[in-house]
Design a protein around this motif. Sequence first.
Motif, short mmCIF file in Angstrom:
data_model
loop_
_atom_site.label_atom_id
_atom_site.label_comp_id
_atom_site.label_asym_id
_atom_site.label_seq_id
_atom_site.Cartn_x
_atom_site.Cartn_y
_atom_site.Cartn_z
N ARG A 31 25.70 49.96 35.00
CA ARG A 31 24.40 49.62 35.58
C ARG A 31 23.87 48.29 35.07
NH1 ARG A 31 21.38 54.87 34.19
NH2 ARG A 31 23.35 55.95 34.03
N LEU A 32 24.47 47.78 34.01
CA LEU A 32 24.01 46.52 33.44
C LEU A 32 24.58 45.30 34.17
CD1 LEU A 32 24.39 47.46 29.67
CD2 LEU A 32 22.31 47.52 31.07
N LEU A 33 25.45 45.54 35.16
CA LEU A 33 26.07 44.43 35.90
C LEU A 33 25.33 44.16 37.20
CD1 LEU A 33 29.86 45.36 35.51
CD2 LEU A 33 28.55 43.65 34.23
N ARG A 34 25.50 42.95 37.69
CA ARG A 34 24.98 42.59 39.01
C ARG A 34 25.53 43.57 40.04
NH1 ARG A 34 24.08 36.99 40.37
NH2 ARG A 34 25.11 37.53 42.31
N ALA A 35 24.81 43.80 41.12
CA ALA A 35 25.26 44.72 42.16
C ALA A 35 26.52 44.22 42.87
CB ALA A 35 24.15 44.96 43.17
N SER A 36 26.64 42.91 43.00
CA SER A 36 27.83 42.34 43.63
C SER A 36 28.35 41.19 42.76
CB SER A 36 27.52 41.84 45.04
OG SER A 36 26.53 40.85 45.00
N LEU A 37 29.66 41.02 42.78
CA LEU A 37 30.23 39.97 41.93
C LEU A 37 30.25 38.63 42.65
CD1 LEU A 37 33.46 39.16 42.63
CD2 LEU A 37 33.74 41.50 41.97
N ARG A 38 30.27 37.58 41.88
CA ARG A 38 30.41 36.22 42.40
C ARG A 38 31.87 35.82 42.21
NH1 ARG A 38 26.29 35.14 38.71
NH2 ARG A 38 27.81 33.79 37.72
N PRO A 39 32.60 35.49 43.27
CA PRO A 39 34.02 35.14 43.13
C PRO A 39 34.28 34.05 42.09
CG PRO A 39 33.47 35.39 45.43
CD PRO A 39 32.17 35.47 44.67
N GLY A 40 33.42 33.09 42.00
CA GLY A 40 33.62 31.99 41.05
C GLY A 40 33.47 32.39 39.59
N SER A 41 33.03 33.63 39.33
CA SER A 41 32.85 34.07 37.94
C SER A 41 33.98 34.98 37.45
CB SER A 41 31.52 34.81 37.81
OG SER A 41 31.57 36.07 38.46
N VAL A 42 34.98 35.26 38.30
CA VAL A 42 36.07 36.17 37.93
C VAL A 42 36.94 35.54 36.85
CG1 VAL A 42 38.13 37.39 38.75
CG2 VAL A 42 36.07 37.30 40.18
N THR A 43 37.19 36.30 35.78
CA THR A 43 37.99 35.80 34.65
C THR A 43 39.30 36.53 34.46
OG1 THR A 43 36.81 37.25 33.11
CG2 THR A 43 35.94 35.00 33.40
N SER A 44 39.45 37.74 35.05
CA SER A 44 40.72 38.46 34.93
C SER A 44 40.88 39.42 36.09
CB SER A 44 40.82 39.21 33.60
OG SER A 44 39.97 40.33 33.59
N VAL A 45 42.15 39.76 36.34
CA VAL A 45 42.53 40.73 37.38
C VAL A 45 43.39 41.79 36.71
CG1 VAL A 45 43.83 41.07 39.52
CG2 VAL A 45 42.54 38.95 39.18
N ALA A 46 43.09 43.06 36.96
CA ALA A 46 43.89 44.15 36.39
C ALA A 46 44.26 45.13 37.49
CB ALA A 46 43.12 44.86 35.29
N VAL A 47 45.49 45.63 37.42
CA VAL A 47 45.93 46.74 38.26
C VAL A 47 45.91 47.96 37.35
CG1 VAL A 47 47.84 47.69 39.60
CG2 VAL A 47 47.34 45.23 39.69
N VAL A 48 45.23 49.03 37.82
CA VAL A 48 44.90 50.14 36.94
C VAL A 48 45.23 51.49 37.58
CG1 VAL A 48 43.03 51.17 35.56
CG2 VAL A 48 42.97 48.72 36.11
#
Length: 189
Positions: A154-171
């Motif tokens: 709940r502490l995160l923005r409701a939607s992400l900004r593509p330019g702020s992505v720092t990692s990608v994980a397959v989980v």
Amino acid sequence: MRMMRREILGLGLSATMLPAMAQVAQGQPRLIERFAMQPETGWRFFTDNVMGGVSTGQLAFAQEDGQTHARMTGRVSTANRGGFIQMRLDLDNSPPEDSEGVRLIVRGNDQRYFVHLRTTGTVLPWQYYQVGFDVTRRWAEARLAFSAFRPASRLLRASLRPGSVTSVAVVAYGRDHDAEIDVREVGFF
């Protein structure tokens, strides 16, 4: 394309960059990983053991038909408040702001898996944006729109900004099951 070539060369960009620029200009996927050059140096594997869980697994790299791919296998257990195994790649650069989502070429054991994205705003380990996708035994493309990713805190923005992505994980996440997923390409579209 001829005019674009002149404009690009006029900007001082090398001719070797033209195919990549043309790919972006035509809306083609932007690859960030094809597992060709020492993927084991960029990808990290970890499980819920980091927080007391008991899931087990491994990440290996295999070759098939001249192409390398990542294979993540294991047993996901929700015992001890756990429930995940994952392979993660920290990005050198965030995706361009005009990116619409994550693109994978995947196959697996007919299960549901997830992509977790971390951003400049995800500071705590349990903070990420998540979307699920299903795999089959055949290689297939999965396109996961950024608008479909949901915050896991709940502490995160409701939607992400593509330019702020720092990692990608397959989980493999959230339920007791055997995981087996192969990933041949990772990128953005």
